[in-house]
Write an enzyme that holds these catalytic residues in place. Structure first.
Site, PDB file in Angstrom:
ATOM      1  N   CYS A  84     -74.283 -11.966   3.188  1.00  0.00           N
ATOM      2  CA  CYS A  84     -74.495 -10.750   2.415  1.00  0.00           C
ATOM      3  C   CYS A  84     -74.145 -11.043   0.961  1.00  0.00           C
ATOM      4  CB  CYS A  84     -73.687  -9.584   2.981  1.00  0.00           C
ATOM      5  SG  CYS A  84     -71.922  -9.761   2.780  1.00  0.00           S
ATOM      6  N   THR A  85     -73.905 -10.020   0.201  1.00  0.00           N
ATOM      7  CA  THR A  85     -73.602 -10.226  -1.208  1.00  0.00           C
ATOM      8  C   THR A  85     -72.107 -10.484  -1.408  1.00  0.00           C
ATOM      9  OG1 THR A  85     -75.448  -8.782  -1.782  1.00  0.00           O
ATOM     10  CG2 THR A  85     -73.887  -9.300  -3.534  1.00  0.00           C
ATOM     11  N   GLY A  86     -71.266  -9.507  -1.051  1.00  0.00           N
ATOM     12  CA  GLY A  86     -69.835  -9.609  -1.348  1.00  0.00           C
ATOM     13  C   GLY A  86     -68.982 -10.285  -0.298  1.00  0.00           C
ATOM     14  N   ASN A  87     -69.479 -10.388   0.943  1.00  0.00           N
ATOM     15  CA  ASN A  87     -68.728 -10.988   2.053  1.00  0.00           C
ATOM     16  C   ASN A  87     -67.343 -10.359   2.199  1.00  0.00           C
ATOM     17  OD1 ASN A  87     -67.302 -14.157   3.003  1.00  0.00           O
ATOM     18  ND2 ASN A  87     -68.488 -12.802   4.295  1.00  0.00           N
ATOM     19  N   SER A  88     -67.298  -9.033   2.087  1.00  0.00           N
ATOM     20  CA  SER A  88     -66.010  -8.351   2.229  1.00  0.00           C
ATOM     21  C   SER A  88     -66.028  -7.299   3.330  1.00  0.00           C
ATOM     22  CB  SER A  88     -65.614  -7.682   0.911  1.00  0.00           C
ATOM     23  OG  SER A  88     -66.504  -6.625   0.607  1.00  0.00           O
ATOM     24  N   CYS A  89     -67.217  -6.902   3.800  1.00  0.00           N
ATOM     25  CA  CYS A  89     -67.281  -5.751   4.695  1.00  0.00           C
ATOM     26  C   CYS A  89     -68.240  -5.975   5.865  1.00  0.00           C
ATOM     27  CB  CYS A  89     -67.676  -4.525   3.870  1.00  0.00           C
ATOM     28  SG  CYS A  89     -67.537  -2.967   4.732  1.00  0.00           S
ATOM     29  N   ARG A  90     -69.542  -5.743   5.670  1.00  0.00           N
ATOM     30  CA  ARG A  90     -70.508  -5.816   6.771  1.00  0.00           C
ATOM     31  C   ARG A  90     -70.580  -7.192   7.404  1.00  0.00           C
ATOM     32  NH1 ARG A  90     -75.199  -3.641   3.202  1.00  0.00           N
ATOM     33  NH2 ARG A  90     -73.921  -4.881   1.800  1.00  0.00           N
ATOM     34  N   SER A  91     -70.680  -8.226   6.601  1.00  0.00           N
ATOM     35  CA  SER A  91     -70.782  -9.574   7.160  1.00  0.00           C
ATOM     36  C   SER A  91     -69.497  -9.950   7.892  1.00  0.00           C
ATOM     37  CB  SER A  91     -71.093 -10.603   6.074  1.00  0.00           C
ATOM     38  OG  SER A  91     -70.138 -10.542   5.031  1.00  0.00           O
ATOM     39  N   SER A 118     -69.184 -16.510   7.846  1.00  0.00           N
ATOM     40  CA  SER A 118     -69.835 -15.520   6.993  1.00  0.00           C
ATOM     41  C   SER A 118     -69.581 -15.901   5.548  1.00  0.00           C
ATOM     42  CB  SER A 118     -69.320 -14.103   7.294  1.00  0.00           C
ATOM     43  OG  SER A 118     -67.925 -14.014   7.097  1.00  0.00           O
ATOM     44  N   THR A 155     -61.723 -15.168   5.566  1.00  0.00           N
ATOM     45  CA  THR A 155     -61.745 -15.340   4.116  1.00  0.00           C
ATOM     46  C   THR A 155     -63.123 -14.948   3.597  1.00  0.00           C
ATOM     47  OG1 THR A 155     -62.394 -17.653   4.395  1.00  0.00           O
ATOM     48  CG2 THR A 155     -60.042 -17.204   4.119  1.00  0.00           C
ATOM     49  N   ASP A 213     -65.928 -16.025   1.473  1.00  0.00           N
ATOM     50  CA  ASP A 213     -66.370 -17.314   0.946  1.00  0.00           C
ATOM     51  C   ASP A 213     -67.732 -17.238   0.270  1.00  0.00           C
ATOM     52  OD1 ASP A 213     -64.108 -18.617   2.055  1.00  0.00           O
ATOM     53  OD2 ASP A 213     -65.107 -18.725   3.996  1.00  0.00           O
ATOM     54  N   CYS A 215     -77.637  -7.130   4.547  1.00  0.00           N
ATOM     55  CA  CYS A 215     -77.745  -6.117   3.504  1.00  0.00           C
ATOM     56  C   CYS A 215     -78.664  -4.991   3.983  1.00  0.00           C
ATOM     57  CB  CYS A 215     -78.241  -6.733   2.208  1.00  0.00           C
ATOM     58  SG  CYS A 215     -79.660  -7.786   2.435  1.00  0.00           S
ATOM     59  N   CYS A 246     -81.458  -8.649  -0.534  1.00  0.00           N
ATOM     60  CA  CYS A 246     -80.851  -9.609   0.373  1.00  0.00           C
ATOM     61  C   CYS A 246     -80.810 -10.970  -0.282  1.00  0.00           C
ATOM     62  CB  CYS A 246     -81.665  -9.733   1.658  1.00  0.00           C
ATOM     63  SG  CYS A 246     -81.394  -8.389   2.778  1.00  0.00           S
ATOM     64  N   ASP A 255     -74.080  -0.075   3.345  1.00  0.00           N
ATOM     65  CA  ASP A 255     -72.781  -0.576   2.902  1.00  0.00           C
ATOM     66  C   ASP A 255     -71.798   0.586   2.853  1.00  0.00           C
ATOM     67  OD1 ASP A 255     -70.571  -1.714   1.730  1.00  0.00           O
ATOM     68  OD2 ASP A 255     -71.704  -2.725   0.152  1.00  0.00           O
TER      69      ASP A 255
END
Length: 140
Positions: A7-14, A32, A60, A62, A79, A86, A103
């Site tokens: 994904c974009t931020g790799n903080s939530c959905r992924s 992820s 983490t 990444d 996304c 995406c 998101d």
């Protein structure tokens, strides 16, 4: 079997998808990453996963750059919204898939509404990735 969830931020959905897919089958190598990795996990994503017994707090956030030289069985983008692009992955991949989700970190309103969005998206991710698992990995 190696799977990269992107994904974009790799903080939530992924991160939630990573947690679910790993919980379905410990033999899958799941990673992820994000094209613009935030460097941290969304605390509400960690919380809603913990509520159902999946601990992603040790994950983490990444950058996708870390994985470009690896070979993957699947790269899955997560996304969602029409205003969200995406990321593309230029590494070696056997199968590219898109399983999109809203998101929840963009939700605005009361604390109750925001948490309801995190729960909704978490449950959609669980359903979407379990379907992917059953159709593409379990029977393989």
């Amino acid at each position: 079997m190696k799977v990269l969830i992107l994904c974009t931020g790799n903080s939530c959905r992924s991160q939630m998808a990573h947690g679910f897919l790993q919980s379905f089958d410990q033999n899958i190598e799941v990673f992820s990453a994000g094209t613009e990795a935030s460097g941290k996990l969304n605390a509400k994503a960690v919380q809603v996963m913990q509520e159902i017994g999946i601990d992603i707090s040790g994950h983490t956030s990444d950058s996708v750059q870390k994985y470009l030289n690896d070979e993957w069985d699947y790269v899955i983008t997560v996304c969602g919204g029409a205003n969200e692009s995406c990321p593309a992955f230029s590494g070696k991949v056997k199968h590219r898939l898109h399983i999109g989700f809203d998101d929840p970190s963009h939700a605005q309103g009361s604390d109750e509404f925001i948490m309801s969005e995190f729960h909704r998206v978490r449950d959609e991710i669980k359903d979407g990735f379990y379907k992917f698992y059953l159709e593409n990995i379990k029977q393989a």
